[in-house]
Design a protein around this motif. Structure first.
Motif, PDB file in Angstrom:
ATOM      1  N   PRO A 247       0.818  -1.222   0.000  1.00 56.29           N
ATOM      2  CA  PRO A 247       0.000   0.000   0.000  1.00 56.29           C
ATOM      3  C   PRO A 247       0.846   1.264   0.000  1.00 56.29           C
ATOM      4  N   LEU A 248       2.002   1.224   0.666  1.00 59.30           N
ATOM      5  CA  LEU A 248       2.870   2.403   0.675  1.00 59.30           C
ATOM      6  C   LEU A 248       3.376   2.717  -0.726  1.00 59.30           C
ATOM      7  N   PHE A 249       3.769   1.680  -1.458  1.00 60.32           N
ATOM      8  CA  PHE A 249       4.249   1.876  -2.826  1.00 60.32           C
ATOM      9  C   PHE A 249       3.157   2.486  -3.690  1.00 60.32           C
ATOM     10  N   TYR A 250       1.968   1.903  -3.639  1.00 59.37           N
ATOM     11  CA  TYR A 250       0.895   2.388  -4.513  1.00 59.37           C
ATOM     12  C   TYR A 250       0.443   3.788  -4.129  1.00 59.37           C
ATOM     13  N   LEU A 251       0.542   4.138  -2.873  1.00 55.55           N
ATOM     14  CA  LEU A 251       0.238   5.501  -2.449  1.00 55.55           C
ATOM     15  C   LEU A 251       1.256   6.482  -3.038  1.00 55.55           C
ATOM     16  N   ILE A 252       2.521   6.149  -2.927  1.00 59.83           N
ATOM     17  CA  ILE A 252       3.570   7.012  -3.489  1.00 59.83           C
ATOM     18  C   ILE A 252       3.461   7.065  -5.005  1.00 59.83           C
ATOM     19  N   ALA A 253       3.281   5.921  -5.646  1.00 54.57           N
ATOM     20  CA  ALA A 253       3.222   5.849  -7.108  1.00 54.57           C
ATOM     21  C   ALA A 253       2.034   6.626  -7.669  1.00 54.57           C
ATOM     22  N   ALA A 254       0.964   6.732  -6.902  1.00 53.05           N
ATOM     23  CA  ALA A 254      -0.225   7.461  -7.381  1.00 53.05           C
ATOM     24  C   ALA A 254       0.055   8.944  -7.546  1.00 53.05           C
ATOM     25  N   PHE A 255       1.037   9.466  -6.835  1.00 47.78           N
ATOM     26  CA  PHE A 255       1.309  10.902  -6.860  1.00 47.78           C
ATOM     27  C   PHE A 255       2.670  11.250  -7.460  1.00 47.78           C
ATOM     28  N   ALA A 256       3.391  10.257  -7.951  1.00 44.64           N
ATOM     29  CA  ALA A 256       4.751  10.499  -8.430  1.00 44.64           C
ATOM     30  C   ALA A 256       4.915  10.068  -9.879  1.00 44.64           C
ATOM     31  N   THR A 257       5.757  10.782 -10.595  1.00 48.24           N
ATOM     32  CA  THR A 257       6.173  10.334 -11.919  1.00 48.24           C
ATOM     33  C   THR A 257       7.155   9.183 -11.700  1.00 48.24           C
ATOM     34  N   PRO A 258       7.448   8.409 -12.736  1.00 43.17           N
ATOM     35  CA  PRO A 258       8.441   7.332 -12.545  1.00 43.17           C
ATOM     36  C   PRO A 258       9.784   7.855 -12.011  1.00 43.17           C
ATOM     37  N   LEU A 259      10.250   8.971 -12.524  1.00 41.95           N
ATOM     38  CA  LEU A 259      11.523   9.516 -12.054  1.00 41.95           C
ATOM     39  C   LEU A 259      11.432   9.921 -10.584  1.00 41.95           C
TER      40      LEU A 259
ATOM     41  N   LEU B  18       9.428   8.609  -8.410  1.00 44.49           N
ATOM     42  CA  LEU B  18       9.333   7.348  -7.667  1.00 44.49           C
ATOM     43  C   LEU B  18      10.724   6.764  -7.420  1.00 44.49           C
ATOM     44  N   TYR B  19      11.560   6.752  -8.443  1.00 48.31           N
ATOM     45  CA  TYR B  19      12.930   6.250  -8.269  1.00 48.31           C
ATOM     46  C   TYR B  19      13.693   7.114  -7.273  1.00 48.31           C
ATOM     47  N   GLY B  20      13.441   8.413  -7.298  1.00 47.30           N
ATOM     48  CA  GLY B  20      14.070   9.318  -6.342  1.00 47.30           C
ATOM     49  C   GLY B  20      13.635   9.028  -4.915  1.00 47.30           C
ATOM     50  N   VAL B  21      12.344   8.796  -4.726  1.00 49.07           N
ATOM     51  CA  VAL B  21      11.833   8.451  -3.389  1.00 49.07           C
ATOM     52  C   VAL B  21      12.478   7.156  -2.900  1.00 49.07           C
ATOM     53  N   ILE B  22      12.594   6.178  -3.788  1.00 47.88           N
ATOM     54  CA  ILE B  22      13.212   4.894  -3.409  1.00 47.88           C
ATOM     55  C   ILE B  22      14.676   5.109  -3.024  1.00 47.88           C
ATOM     56  N   ALA B  23      15.390   5.932  -3.791  1.00 50.14           N
ATOM     57  CA  ALA B  23      16.802   6.205  -3.481  1.00 50.14           C
ATOM     58  C   ALA B  23      16.945   6.911  -2.134  1.00 50.14           C
ATOM     59  N   VAL B  24      16.108   7.902  -1.895  1.00 49.53           N
ATOM     60  CA  VAL B  24      16.155   8.618  -0.615  1.00 49.53           C
ATOM     61  C   VAL B  24      15.785   7.677   0.530  1.00 49.53           C
ATOM     62  N   ALA B  25      14.777   6.827   0.311  1.00 50.14           N
ATOM     63  CA  ALA B  25      14.363   5.874   1.345  1.00 50.14           C
ATOM     64  C   ALA B  25      15.488   4.879   1.644  1.00 50.14           C
ATOM     65  N   PHE B  26      16.253   4.505   0.620  1.00 50.82           N
ATOM     66  CA  PHE B  26      17.384   3.604   0.838  1.00 50.82           C
ATOM     67  C   PHE B  26      18.445   4.296   1.687  1.00 50.82           C
ATOM     68  N   ILE B  27      18.805   5.508   1.301  1.00 50.36           N
ATOM     69  CA  ILE B  27      19.840   6.251   2.038  1.00 50.36           C
ATOM     70  C   ILE B  27      19.384   6.495   3.478  1.00 50.36           C
ATOM     71  N   ALA B  28      18.133   6.917   3.647  1.00 45.91           N
ATOM     72  CA  ALA B  28      17.599   7.120   5.000  1.00 45.91           C
ATOM     73  C   ALA B  28      17.587   5.809   5.765  1.00 45.91           C
ATOM     74  N   GLY B  29      17.313   4.710   5.062  1.00 46.44           N
ATOM     75  CA  GLY B  29      17.262   3.401   5.695  1.00 46.44           C
ATOM     76  C   GLY B  29      18.585   2.970   6.296  1.00 46.44           C
ATOM     77  N   VAL B  30      19.677   3.378   5.678  1.00 45.30           N
ATOM     78  CA  VAL B  30      20.994   3.059   6.239  1.00 45.30           C
ATOM     79  C   VAL B  30      21.073   3.629   7.656  1.00 45.30           C
ATOM     80  N   TRP B  31      20.648   4.870   7.819  1.00 41.08           N
ATOM     81  CA  TRP B  31      20.677   5.498   9.141  1.00 41.08           C
ATOM     82  C   TRP B  31      19.610   4.901  10.063  1.00 41.08           C
ATOM     83  N   LEU B  32      18.373   4.770   9.562  1.00 40.41           N
ATOM     84  CA  LEU B  32      17.269   4.250  10.379  1.00 40.41           C
ATOM     85  C   LEU B  32      17.588   2.863  10.928  1.00 40.41           C
ATOM     86  N   CYS B  33      18.020   1.978  10.046  1.00 38.14           N
ATOM     87  CA  CYS B  33      18.293   0.597  10.450  1.00 38.14           C
ATOM     88  C   CYS B  33      19.524   0.526  11.351  1.00 38.14           C
ATOM     89  N   GLY B  34      20.522   1.349  11.044  1.00 38.93           N
ATOM     90  CA  GLY B  34      21.710   1.372  11.888  1.00 38.93           C
ATOM     91  C   GLY B  34      21.398   1.849  13.297  1.00 38.93           C
TER      92      GLY B  34
END
Length: 162
Positions: free
Chosen positions: A42-54, A56-72
């Motif tokens: 549901p999180l993906f489809y919520l984001i995808a509903a309001f984002a262009t493909p580019l 969306l890829y940016g959100v995924i990249a930011v979420a990955f980078i943030a995830g390094v800190w969050l998970c650490g």
């Protein structure tokens, strides 16, 4: 470091813990990684509903980078670098898989199954990175590799069945 099992009190103590535990999905008593992957849908489809493909890829990249800190941060608080309840890695990696998956229920189900297979099985080199990178980056990276394997299999399946 906490000595008791993580619970709602723990994950609401800091926003990093809440996100790392996939908004609570990582508290599932059995198969938290699977529940985290389900929470990604549901999180993906919520984001995808309001984002262009580019975007969306940016959100995924930011979420990955943030995830390094969050998970650490959450892993350090728990005293376990890759606690099974930390599922932000599954969420973000599955977003990447979904971004490359044809949007039909059969393809999405196949993507889910493949991602869980590779995340649990951890074929080489996923298993090597999982064993040697014990920090926020390691938590995120092995799931990124599982996502890559999933996307490759889906790509070849699509070329056969389309």
């Amino acid at each position: 470091m906490t000595t008791s099992p993580p619970d709602w009190r723990f994950i609401t103590r800091h926003p990093a813990h809440f996100l790392a535990f996939g908004l609570g999905s990582g508290l599932a008593p059995k198969a938290p990684g699977t529940f985290g992957t389900l929470a990604a849908l549901p999180l993906f489809y919520l984001i995808a509903a309001f984002a262009t493909p580019l975007q969306l890829y940016g959100v995924i990249a930011v979420a990955f980078i943030a995830g390094v800190w969050l998970c650490g941060k959450t892993g350090r608080a728990l005293g376990v670098a890759d606690h099974s309840g930390i599922v932000w890695d599954e969420i973000v990696a599955f977003w990447l898989v979904l971004a490359f998956t044809p949007q039909h229920i059969v393809w999405v189900a196949a993507a889910f199954g493949l991602f869980r297979l590779f995340d649990i099985w951890k074929p080489y080199p996923i298993n090597w990175f999982d064993a040697h990178l014990k920090n926020g980056f390691g938590v995120m990276f092995d799931d990124l590799l599982a996502a890559g394997y999933s996307v490759l299999v889906l790509y070849f399946a699509k070329s056969v069945y389309s």
